[in-house]
Design a protein around this motif. Structure first.
Motif, PDB file in Angstrom:
ATOM      1  N   HIS A 112      30.089 -21.227   8.550  1.00  0.00           N
ATOM      2  CA  HIS A 112      29.256 -22.423   8.674  1.00  0.00           C
ATOM      3  C   HIS A 112      27.823 -22.026   8.299  1.00  0.00           C
ATOM      4  N   PRO A 113      27.036 -22.935   7.698  1.00  0.00           N
ATOM      5  CA  PRO A 113      25.655 -22.595   7.334  1.00  0.00           C
ATOM      6  C   PRO A 113      24.848 -22.018   8.490  1.00  0.00           C
ATOM      7  N   GLN A 114      25.106 -22.499   9.706  1.00  0.00           N
ATOM      8  CA  GLN A 114      24.382 -21.971  10.863  1.00  0.00           C
ATOM      9  C   GLN A 114      24.747 -20.518  11.115  1.00  0.00           C
ATOM     10  N   GLN A 115      26.024 -20.172  10.969  1.00  0.00           N
ATOM     11  CA  GLN A 115      26.436 -18.780  11.126  1.00  0.00           C
ATOM     12  C   GLN A 115      25.753 -17.902  10.090  1.00  0.00           C
ATOM     13  N   ALA A 116      25.684 -18.399   8.858  1.00  0.00           N
ATOM     14  CA  ALA A 116      25.035 -17.646   7.791  1.00  0.00           C
ATOM     15  C   ALA A 116      23.570 -17.407   8.130  1.00  0.00           C
ATOM     16  N   PHE A 117      22.909 -18.421   8.655  1.00  0.00           N
ATOM     17  CA  PHE A 117      21.505 -18.288   9.048  1.00  0.00           C
ATOM     18  C   PHE A 117      21.352 -17.235  10.139  1.00  0.00           C
ATOM     19  N   CYS A 118      22.167 -17.326  11.168  1.00  0.00           N
ATOM     20  CA  CYS A 118      22.011 -16.455  12.334  1.00  0.00           C
ATOM     21  C   CYS A 118      22.346 -14.999  12.040  1.00  0.00           C
ATOM     22  N   THR A 119      23.287 -14.741  11.154  1.00  0.00           N
ATOM     23  CA  THR A 119      23.733 -13.372  10.905  1.00  0.00           C
ATOM     24  C   THR A 119      23.016 -12.703   9.735  1.00  0.00           C
ATOM     25  N   SER A 120      22.197 -13.438   9.000  1.00  0.00           N
ATOM     26  CA  SER A 120      21.503 -12.881   7.845  1.00  0.00           C
ATOM     27  C   SER A 120      20.160 -12.274   8.240  1.00  0.00           C
ATOM     28  N   GLY A 151      20.748 -13.385   2.839  1.00  0.00           N
ATOM     29  CA  GLY A 151      21.089 -12.056   2.365  1.00  0.00           C
ATOM     30  C   GLY A 151      20.858 -10.966   3.394  1.00  0.00           C
ATOM     31  N   ARG A 152      21.166  -9.750   2.975  1.00  0.00           N
ATOM     32  CA  ARG A 152      21.021  -8.572   3.825  1.00  0.00           C
ATOM     33  C   ARG A 152      19.837  -7.738   3.352  1.00  0.00           C
ATOM     34  N   LEU A 153      19.020  -7.284   4.269  1.00  0.00           N
ATOM     35  CA  LEU A 153      17.880  -6.432   3.945  1.00  0.00           C
ATOM     36  C   LEU A 153      18.292  -4.981   4.107  1.00  0.00           C
ATOM     37  N   ASN A 154      18.343  -4.238   2.997  1.00  0.00           N
ATOM     38  CA  ASN A 154      18.739  -2.836   3.036  1.00  0.00           C
ATOM     39  C   ASN A 154      17.606  -1.959   3.565  1.00  0.00           C
ATOM     40  N   SER A 155      17.945  -0.720   3.894  1.00  0.00           N
ATOM     41  CA  SER A 155      16.951   0.212   4.433  1.00  0.00           C
ATOM     42  C   SER A 155      15.857   0.529   3.424  1.00  0.00           C
ATOM     43  N   ASP A 156      16.154   0.354   2.127  1.00  0.00           N
ATOM     44  CA  ASP A 156      15.143   0.622   1.102  1.00  0.00           C
ATOM     45  C   ASP A 156      14.243  -0.583   0.833  1.00  0.00           C
ATOM     46  N   GLY A 157      14.442  -1.657   1.625  1.00  0.00           N
ATOM     47  CA  GLY A 157      13.605  -2.838   1.485  1.00  0.00           C
ATOM     48  C   GLY A 157      14.112  -3.856   0.485  1.00  0.00           C
ATOM     49  N   LYS A 158      15.231  -3.559  -0.208  1.00  0.00           N
ATOM     50  CA  LYS A 158      15.786  -4.495  -1.177  1.00  0.00           C
ATOM     51  C   LYS A 158      16.712  -5.497  -0.481  1.00  0.00           C
ATOM     52  N   VAL A 159      16.723  -6.726  -0.989  1.00  0.00           N
ATOM     53  CA  VAL A 159      17.596  -7.767  -0.458  1.00  0.00           C
ATOM     54  C   VAL A 159      18.852  -7.834  -1.307  1.00  0.00           C
ATOM     55  N   HIS A 160      20.019  -7.709  -0.672  1.00  0.00           N
ATOM     56  CA  HIS A 160      21.300  -7.738  -1.380  1.00  0.00           C
ATOM     57  C   HIS A 160      22.079  -8.976  -0.968  1.00  0.00           C
ATOM     58  N   VAL A 161      22.696  -9.648  -1.943  1.00  0.00           N
ATOM     59  CA  VAL A 161      23.460 -10.867  -1.667  1.00  0.00           C
ATOM     60  C   VAL A 161      24.866 -10.737  -2.242  1.00  0.00           C
ATOM     61  N   THR A 162      25.820 -11.438  -1.617  1.00  0.00           N
ATOM     62  CA  THR A 162      27.206 -11.439  -2.071  1.00  0.00           C
ATOM     63  C   THR A 162      27.766 -12.855  -1.981  1.00  0.00           C
ATOM     64  N   LEU A 163      28.965 -13.028  -2.521  1.00  0.00           N
ATOM     65  CA  LEU A 163      29.641 -14.319  -2.443  1.00  0.00           C
ATOM     66  C   LEU A 163      30.019 -14.686  -1.011  1.00  0.00           C
ATOM     67  N   ALA A 189      12.527 -10.220  -5.537  1.00  0.00           N
ATOM     68  CA  ALA A 189      13.773  -9.908  -6.252  1.00  0.00           C
ATOM     69  C   ALA A 189      14.922  -9.797  -5.259  1.00  0.00           C
ATOM     70  N   ILE A 190      16.121 -10.160  -5.715  1.00  0.00           N
ATOM     71  CA  ILE A 190      17.334  -9.944  -4.941  1.00  0.00           C
ATOM     72  C   ILE A 190      18.345  -9.254  -5.840  1.00  0.00           C
ATOM     73  N   TYR A 191      19.275  -8.533  -5.221  1.00  0.00           N
ATOM     74  CA  TYR A 191      20.244  -7.739  -5.971  1.00  0.00           C
ATOM     75  C   TYR A 191      21.664  -8.149  -5.592  1.00  0.00           C
ATOM     76  N   THR A 192      22.564  -8.103  -6.579  1.00  0.00           N
ATOM     77  CA  THR A 192      23.963  -8.427  -6.334  1.00  0.00           C
ATOM     78  C   THR A 192      24.833  -7.619  -7.283  1.00  0.00           C
ATOM     79  N   ALA A 193      26.110  -7.466  -6.935  1.00  0.00           N
ATOM     80  CA  ALA A 193      27.034  -6.733  -7.797  1.00  0.00           C
ATOM     81  C   ALA A 193      27.175  -7.444  -9.139  1.00  0.00           C
ATOM     82  N   SER A 194      27.491  -6.673 -10.171  1.00  0.00           N
ATOM     83  CA  SER A 194      27.531  -7.227 -11.528  1.00  0.00           C
ATOM     84  C   SER A 194      28.808  -8.011 -11.821  1.00  0.00           C
TER      85      SER A 194
END
Length: 218
Positions: free
Chosen positions: A33-41, A112-124, A88-93
């Motif tokens: 649910h969009p709310q779950q996505a908000f809370c866990t991101s 998205g997820r914030l990695n330890s290197d400060g980059k934001v990674h997103v997935t499907l 910028a955001i990053y995702t698999a190719s």
């Protein structure tokens, strides 16, 4: 003749292993649910894609390069995330490993997820939608409602019968009712905690009162 048979066997074995690897790498995730996505991101932003490029991030066990897609973005609003703007955001190719395809010049809601290197990674597996396709309720809930329900649990009903096991759960029935995870509850409702500590679906133009009654439950 023996060499030919063995050669064919080796070729088939290689093709089989490739196929197994493809299946193993196929993207698979549970609907949220969009709310779950908000809370866990870690990050929730409204942004416009202004460019993209392929970048190498390492190599696999065979020594072949592993690439990500880097989307250059213009952050328009941050609903949740670090203090600095994200550019910028990053995702698999590939979509087989959950890579996301975005259109340059288009505005999106991005979680998205914030990695330890400060980059934001997103997935499907995360909630990423064109901004223009969001409902007014979803847009308002990003600042007024979703956060109020982050201590609640949204339980997806995949088939009937289904039920909640705790007063802090909200039953998400879009799939069994309309065979879609983008139904009325996803578009127009938030699961919000009430004054007695229980959770219930809420729909309304204004933020819910502290002691609201769930008279507008679906």
């Amino acid at each position: 003749m023996t060499w030919t048979v063995n050669s064919c066997f080796v070729t088939l074995a290689i093709l089989f292993l490739w196929r197994v690897e493809e299946v193993a790498e196929a993207c698979s995730c549970s609907p949220v649910h969009p709310q779950q996505a908000f809370c866990t991101s870690d990050v929730v932003i409204r942004a416009k894609v202004v460019g993209q490029q392929e970048v190498e991030i390492g190599t696999n066990i065979y020594g072949n390069p592993i690439n990500d897609i880097k989307y250059e973005i213009k952050q328009l609003k941050m609903f949740k995330g670090p203090s600095q703007d994200i550019d910028a955001i990053y995702t698999a190719s590939s979509s087989t490993v959950c890579g996301v395809t975005l259109d340059t010049g288009k505005e999106y809601l991005i979680t998205g997820r914030l990695n330890s290197d400060g980059k934001v990674h997103v997935t499907l597996c995360q909630f990423i939608q064109p901004w223009e396709e969001l409902t007014e309720t979803q847009k308002k809930s990003l600042t007024q409602r979703y956060e109020m329900g982050c201590d609640c649990k949204i339980t997806r009903c995949a088939f009937i019968p289904c039920m909640i096991r705790s007063p802090v759960e909200c039953l998400w029935t879009d799939w069994v009712i309309g065979k879609t995870v983008n139904g009325d509850q996803a578009k127009h409702f938030a699961c919000v905690k009430r004054s007695d500590g229980s959770c219930a679906w809420y729909r309304g133009a204004a933020p819910p009162k502290k002691d609201f009654l769930d008279i507008e439950d679906p």
